[in-house]
Design a protein around this motif. Structure first.
Motif, short mmCIF file in Angstrom:
data_model
loop_
_atom_site.label_atom_id
_atom_site.label_comp_id
_atom_site.label_asym_id
_atom_site.label_seq_id
_atom_site.Cartn_x
_atom_site.Cartn_y
_atom_site.Cartn_z
N ALA A 1 55.29 68.78 -44.53
CA ALA A 1 53.89 68.54 -44.17
C ALA A 1 53.19 69.85 -43.82
O ALA A 1 52.05 70.09 -44.24
CB ALA A 1 53.81 67.56 -42.99
N GLU A 2 53.87 70.71 -43.08
CA GLU A 2 53.28 72.01 -42.74
C GLU A 2 52.98 72.81 -44.00
O GLU A 2 51.91 73.40 -44.13
CB GLU A 2 54.20 72.82 -41.83
N THR A 3 53.92 72.84 -44.91
CA THR A 3 53.73 73.59 -46.16
C THR A 3 52.51 73.09 -46.91
O THR A 3 51.67 73.88 -47.34
CB THR A 3 54.99 73.48 -47.04
N ILE A 4 52.39 71.79 -47.04
CA ILE A 4 51.27 71.20 -47.79
C ILE A 4 49.94 71.44 -47.07
O ILE A 4 48.98 71.95 -47.65
CB ILE A 4 51.51 69.70 -48.02
N ILE A 5 49.89 71.09 -45.80
CA ILE A 5 48.63 71.20 -45.05
C ILE A 5 48.21 72.66 -44.86
O ILE A 5 47.05 73.02 -45.10
CB ILE A 5 48.76 70.48 -43.69
N SER B 1 49.03 75.27 -46.58
CA SER B 1 48.66 75.88 -47.86
C SER B 1 47.24 75.46 -48.27
O SER B 1 46.46 76.30 -48.71
CB SER B 1 49.65 75.47 -48.95
N LYS B 2 46.92 74.20 -48.11
CA LYS B 2 45.59 73.70 -48.48
C LYS B 2 44.50 74.31 -47.59
O LYS B 2 43.39 74.53 -48.04
CB LYS B 2 45.55 72.19 -48.42
N LEU B 3 44.85 74.56 -46.34
CA LEU B 3 43.87 75.14 -45.41
C LEU B 3 43.89 76.66 -45.43
O LEU B 3 43.12 77.30 -44.71
CB LEU B 3 44.12 74.63 -43.99
N GLY B 4 44.80 77.23 -46.19
CA GLY B 4 44.88 78.69 -46.28
C GLY B 4 45.41 79.35 -45.02
O GLY B 4 45.07 80.48 -44.71
N LEU B 5 46.24 78.65 -44.27
CA LEU B 5 46.74 79.17 -42.99
C LEU B 5 48.01 80.00 -43.11
O LEU B 5 48.46 80.56 -42.12
CB LEU B 5 46.99 78.00 -42.03
N LEU B 6 48.60 80.05 -44.28
CA LEU B 6 49.85 80.80 -44.43
C LEU B 6 49.66 82.09 -45.20
O LEU B 6 50.59 82.62 -45.78
CB LEU B 6 50.92 79.92 -45.11
N GLY B 7 48.44 82.62 -45.19
CA GLY B 7 48.20 83.90 -45.85
C GLY B 7 49.03 85.00 -45.22
O GLY B 7 49.33 84.98 -44.03
N LEU C 1 63.60 82.89 -36.20
CA LEU C 1 63.02 84.00 -36.95
C LEU C 1 63.07 83.75 -38.45
O LEU C 1 62.12 84.05 -39.17
CB LEU C 1 63.72 85.32 -36.59
N LEU C 2 64.17 83.19 -38.91
CA LEU C 2 64.29 82.90 -40.35
C LEU C 2 63.39 81.74 -40.76
O LEU C 2 62.65 81.82 -41.74
CB LEU C 2 65.75 82.61 -40.70
N GLY C 3 63.44 80.65 -40.03
CA GLY C 3 62.63 79.48 -40.36
C GLY C 3 61.15 79.72 -40.15
O GLY C 3 60.31 79.18 -40.87
N GLY C 4 60.82 80.55 -39.17
CA GLY C 4 59.42 80.85 -38.89
C GLY C 4 58.73 81.64 -39.98
O GLY C 4 57.50 81.65 -40.06
N ALA C 5 59.50 82.27 -40.84
CA ALA C 5 58.90 83.03 -41.94
C ALA C 5 58.16 82.10 -42.90
O ALA C 5 57.17 82.51 -43.51
CB ALA C 5 59.98 83.81 -42.69
N THR C 6 58.61 80.87 -43.04
CA THR C 6 57.96 79.92 -43.95
C THR C 6 57.34 78.72 -43.24
O THR C 6 56.49 78.05 -43.81
CB THR C 6 58.95 79.41 -45.02
N HIS C 7 57.75 78.45 -42.03
CA HIS C 7 57.23 77.30 -41.27
C HIS C 7 56.88 77.74 -39.85
O HIS C 7 57.45 77.23 -38.88
CB HIS C 7 58.26 76.17 -41.25
N PRO C 8 55.95 78.68 -39.70
CA PRO C 8 55.67 79.23 -38.37
C PRO C 8 55.10 78.22 -37.37
O PRO C 8 55.41 78.31 -36.18
CB PRO C 8 54.68 80.36 -38.64
N PHE C 9 54.29 77.28 -37.81
CA PHE C 9 53.71 76.31 -36.88
C PHE C 9 54.78 75.36 -36.36
O PHE C 9 54.88 75.11 -35.15
CB PHE C 9 52.57 75.52 -37.55
N PHE C 10 55.58 74.83 -37.26
CA PHE C 10 56.66 73.92 -36.86
C PHE C 10 57.66 74.63 -35.95
O PHE C 10 58.07 74.09 -34.92
CB PHE C 10 57.38 73.37 -38.11
N VAL C 11 58.06 75.83 -36.30
CA VAL C 11 59.06 76.56 -35.52
C VAL C 11 58.51 76.94 -34.14
O VAL C 11 59.23 76.86 -33.14
CB VAL C 11 59.58 77.79 -36.31
#
Length: 181
Positions: free
Chosen positions: A19-23, A25-31, A113-123
């Motif tokens: 869900a984090e990846t989808i949301i 990405s759509k909101l441009g929050l993972l730049g 640290l590893l998981g936060g690289a791709t899922h920072p909000f969840f982590v």
């Protein structure tokens, strides 16, 4: 029961990461905010909460042990009191609340640290839950009754959060292997 908790925790973590990846990405929050490392700006939350915040938690738990050493007269380098009297049990429970946090801390931080690289909000959210859960877990243990460590609903988050950051780290590994990062 443990298998059920494990499966539910991992399944909910997978769903939250997806869900984090989808949301995001759509909101441009993972730049990428740090081109050198390829990290999103939200990774700052992982550093602040899971790295720095958790360090302060451990310091707080360590201070509780230090105060208990004075109160129950347990001198260094003795790690645990040797008696079976109420004071020895109480000290050992306070010490165990800190020691158990140390036993899982390295895994928690590295996986964060590893998981936060791709899922920072969840982590980051898992880090907040881990910190609150650890504190509540240690508070319950410090009563002198080891079974009281799970009296707070937050106490179980020491495990849910650890499994959550492990799932996020696995997601990062899959993304790197598949070129989706």
């Amino acid at each position: 029961m443990a298998t059920s908790i494990l499966v539910k925790s991992i399944a909910s973590s997978v769903a939250a990461c997806a869900a984090e990846t989808i949301i995001a990405s759509k909101l441009g929050l993972l730049g990428v905010a740090c081109p050198t490392l390829g990290l999103p700006a939200a990774f700052a939350g992982v550093i602040a909460v899971n790295g720095i915040g958790s360090t302060f938690l451990l310091m707080g738990l360590g201070m509780k042990v230090g105060m208990a050493r004075s109160q129950y007269n347990v001198q260094y380098p003795t790690v645990y009191a040797t008696g079976t009297d109420a004071n020895s049990i109480k000290f050992n429970c306070i010490q165990r609340g800190h020691q158990q946090a140390l036993e899982t801390y390295t895994s928690f931080v590295v996986l964060s640290l590893l998981g936060g690289a791709t899922h920072p909000f969840f982590v980051t959210a898992a880090g907040i839950a881990w910190i609150v859960g650890r504190w509540k877990w240690a508070e319950g243990y410090a009563t002198g009754d080891p079974t009281a460590r799970y009296t707070s609903m937050w106490s179980r988050f020491v495990w849910y959060s650890l499994l959550g950051v492990a799932t996020a780290a696995m997601s990062t590994a899959v993304r790197v292997l598949t070129g989706l990062y």
